[in-house]
Design a protein around this motif. Structure first.
Motif, short mmCIF file in Angstrom:
data_model
loop_
_atom_site.label_atom_id
_atom_site.label_comp_id
_atom_site.label_asym_id
_atom_site.label_seq_id
_atom_site.Cartn_x
_atom_site.Cartn_y
_atom_site.Cartn_z
N GLU A 164 -54.21 7.74 -27.34
CA GLU A 164 -52.76 7.53 -27.39
C GLU A 164 -52.25 7.99 -28.76
O GLU A 164 -52.30 7.22 -29.73
N PRO A 165 -51.74 9.22 -28.88
CA PRO A 165 -51.67 10.24 -27.83
C PRO A 165 -53.01 10.94 -27.65
O PRO A 165 -53.92 10.78 -28.46
N LEU A 166 -53.09 11.74 -26.59
CA LEU A 166 -54.31 12.52 -26.36
C LEU A 166 -54.48 13.54 -27.48
O LEU A 166 -53.50 14.04 -28.04
N PRO A 167 -55.72 13.85 -27.85
CA PRO A 167 -55.95 14.78 -28.97
C PRO A 167 -55.56 16.22 -28.64
O PRO A 167 -55.54 16.63 -27.48
N ASP A 168 -55.27 16.97 -29.70
CA ASP A 168 -55.03 18.40 -29.56
C ASP A 168 -56.36 19.14 -29.37
O ASP A 168 -56.42 20.14 -28.64
N TYR A 169 -57.39 18.63 -30.06
CA TYR A 169 -58.71 19.26 -29.98
C TYR A 169 -59.79 18.20 -29.83
O TYR A 169 -59.69 17.11 -30.41
N VAL A 170 -60.83 18.54 -29.08
CA VAL A 170 -62.06 17.74 -29.01
C VAL A 170 -63.19 18.65 -29.44
O VAL A 170 -63.33 19.78 -28.92
N LEU A 171 -63.99 18.20 -30.40
CA LEU A 171 -65.09 18.99 -30.95
C LEU A 171 -66.43 18.33 -30.63
O LEU A 171 -66.51 17.10 -30.55
N LEU A 188 -60.37 12.12 -22.51
CA LEU A 188 -59.78 12.52 -23.79
C LEU A 188 -58.81 13.69 -23.65
O LEU A 188 -58.01 13.93 -24.56
N CYS A 189 -58.90 14.41 -22.56
CA CYS A 189 -58.19 15.69 -22.48
C CYS A 189 -56.95 15.65 -21.60
O CYS A 189 -56.98 15.13 -20.48
N GLY A 190 -55.89 16.23 -22.13
CA GLY A 190 -54.69 16.47 -21.36
C GLY A 190 -54.49 17.96 -21.19
O GLY A 190 -55.36 18.77 -21.54
N ALA A 191 -53.33 18.34 -20.71
CA ALA A 191 -53.06 19.75 -20.45
C ALA A 191 -53.03 20.57 -21.73
O ALA A 191 -53.30 21.78 -21.71
N GLN A 192 -52.75 19.92 -22.87
CA GLN A 192 -52.63 20.65 -24.13
C GLN A 192 -53.87 20.51 -25.02
O GLN A 192 -53.86 20.94 -26.17
N THR A 193 -54.93 19.92 -24.50
CA THR A 193 -56.14 19.69 -25.29
C THR A 193 -57.11 20.86 -25.17
O THR A 193 -57.34 21.38 -24.07
#
Length: 268
Positions: free
Chosen positions: A178-185, A206-211
């Protein structure tokens, strides 16, 4: 004669990546191609790290990083995050090079790192301006916190870094989503078939449409990588980053980097 690979841009990464087509045959072909062209079994193991040392020294983002390791923990079953692996160094330097090349923007972005281990990748992302949430299992957090505190001084830090407990397959803490991350590494997170389902479940949470997901993997076992790719392609588009886009001093035939983005849900 093999068909020419389709290339496209994916998510927040500005470089062209080679699309891994959906399906079990494509996963098998991708894995076979990597082992045939990169021949990881014949290349130097741990070219950028020394797992017997108590620390790893690396220059990144204008800083000299000192990453503590725990070599004595490596002999414990299932414990690999207590020491550095080549894939972590490669991913960290790839992020730095991609930002410097204008292919990636991390300044002000929310980043969640999975299986942070010693914390090198998350520390580099924070130095590049990201708001980083480094995560790992409860028994790995002490070493992780030590490395974050040692290497990230708030006075000259462009981003931020906090350490959090996360067990794959469990519900993440609210602040991670909250909010979903921009990047997951993630580096070296594809290591057993048994962990794949929980890893993918966590990535879905963890992922949304913009992740945008960026994963670097050690090429140890072709069947495990094939298993991961086949499972991942059900919910994610997968693209491989060519080594010409990596940091020129940190390329390895034993490592692969993938970009993943969540597939759009079909409209009903």
């Amino acid at each position: 004669m093999a068909a020419e690979e389709a290339k496209t841009k994916m998510g927040g990464y500005g470089g062209m990546v080679s699309v891994v087509a959906e399906g079990s045959e494509s996963a098998a072909e991708e894995t076979l191609m990597l082992w045939c062209t990169q021949q990881p079994t014949y290349s130097q193991h741990n070219a950028f790290v020394s797992q017997s040392s108590l620390s790893l020294y690396l220059d990144a983002c204008g800083h000299s990083l000192s990453i503590f390791q725990s070599p004595s923990s490596l002999g414990k079953p299932g414990v690999t995050g207590s020491v550095m692996w080549d894939s972590g160094v490669v991913l960290g330097k790839f992020l730095e090079h991609a930002v410097d090349s204008g292919l990636l923007l991390l300044q002000g972005k929310k980043v969640v790192e999975l299986g942070s281990g010693c914390g090198l990748v998350g520390c580099i992302a924070a130095l590049l301006g990201a708001q980083v949430f480094l995560t790992d299992l409860p028994d790995r957090l002490r070493l992780l916190k030590k490395n974050v505190e040692t290497n990230l001084k708030q006075g000259d830090l462009r981003g931020s870094a906090t350490v959090h407990e996360l067990t794959w397959g469990d519900d993440p803490e609210p602040e991670l989503i909250e909010p979903l991350p921009d990047y997951v590494l993630g580096s070296d997170v594809i290591y057993s078939e048994g962990a794949v389902a929980d890893l993918l479940a966590t990535l879905m949470q963890l992922c949304g449409a913009q992740t945008t997901i960026v994963l670097a993997g050690e090429l140890r076992n072709d069947s495990i990588l094939e298993y991961f790719l086949e499972a991942a392609m059900k919910d994610f588009m997968v693209g491989r980053v060519d080594q010409t886009q990596w940091h020129p001093d940190y390329c390895s035939p034993r490592v692969v980097i993938y970009i993943l983005v969540k597939k759009k849900s079909p409209t009903t």
